[in-house]
Write a protein that holds these residues in place. Structure first.
Motif, PDB file in Angstrom:
ATOM      1  N   GLU A  13      41.091  39.096  39.816  1.00  0.00           N
ATOM      2  CA  GLU A  13      41.834  38.819  41.053  1.00  0.00           C
ATOM      3  C   GLU A  13      42.100  40.172  41.681  1.00  0.00           C
ATOM      4  O   GLU A  13      42.750  41.027  41.069  1.00  0.00           O
ATOM      5  CB  GLU A  13      43.130  38.084  40.762  1.00  0.00           C
ATOM      6  CG  GLU A  13      42.914  36.667  40.278  1.00  0.00           C
ATOM      7  CD  GLU A  13      44.204  35.897  40.069  1.00  0.00           C
ATOM      8  OE1 GLU A  13      45.277  36.367  40.522  1.00  0.00           O
ATOM      9  OE2 GLU A  13      44.140  34.829  39.451  1.00  0.00           O
ATOM     10  N   ASP A  39      35.788  33.503  45.124  1.00  0.00           N
ATOM     11  CA  ASP A  39      36.803  32.581  45.635  1.00  0.00           C
ATOM     12  C   ASP A  39      36.493  31.116  45.327  1.00  0.00           C
ATOM     13  O   ASP A  39      36.794  30.223  46.119  1.00  0.00           O
ATOM     14  CB  ASP A  39      36.999  32.780  47.141  1.00  0.00           C
ATOM     15  CG  ASP A  39      37.549  34.166  47.464  1.00  0.00           C
ATOM     16  OD1 ASP A  39      38.274  34.733  46.619  1.00  0.00           O
ATOM     17  OD2 ASP A  39      37.250  34.686  48.553  1.00  0.00           O
ATOM     18  N   THR A  75      39.203  36.034  44.278  1.00  0.00           N
ATOM     19  CA  THR A  75      38.854  35.863  42.866  1.00  0.00           C
ATOM     20  C   THR A  75      37.357  36.097  42.703  1.00  0.00           C
ATOM     21  O   THR A  75      36.564  35.719  43.560  1.00  0.00           O
ATOM     22  CB  THR A  75      39.211  34.458  42.350  1.00  0.00           C
ATOM     23  OG1 THR A  75      38.493  33.480  43.099  1.00  0.00           O
ATOM     24  CG2 THR A  75      40.702  34.200  42.449  1.00  0.00           C
TER      25      THR A  75
END
Length: 99
Positions: A13, A39, A75
């Motif tokens: 992250e 993501d 992410t």
């Protein structure tokens, strides 16, 4: 990350607007491959192929993942893909580069 077993993964992250990964491509074939998902968007997964199409040595390869995107928390998930061949050279992730 030096992995060879299918399903091994790593999760990041990061707050960034630009993301790249650096990994090894090798002439020691066959080499493990990995899938990068940004993501959670699996439809736009990026293949990270550790197989190098040369015969003179290994290479550190830079793969752009996000360029001038929205600066926010992103992410990054990297997962080793299953391979037909069981004796592969491990996948080697050198760095995650963010800006």
């Amino acid at each position: 990350m030096d992995r060879k077993k299918a399903g091994d993964s790593i999760h990041f992250e990061v707050t960034a607007s630009c993301i790249a990964v650096q990994y090894r491509k090798t002439i020691q074939l066959p080499a493990a491959r990995a899938e990068l998902v940004l993501d959670g968007d699996k439809e736009k997964a990026i293949l990270l192929d550790g197989n190098f199409d040369e015969d003179w040595g290994d290479c550190l390869y830079l793969e752009k993942v996000l360029h001038h995107g929205e600066k926010k928390i992103h992410t990054v998930d990297i997962t080793i893909l299953p391979e037909e061949v069981t004796d592969t050279t491990p996948f080697y992730l050198m760095s995650l580069i963010i800006a």
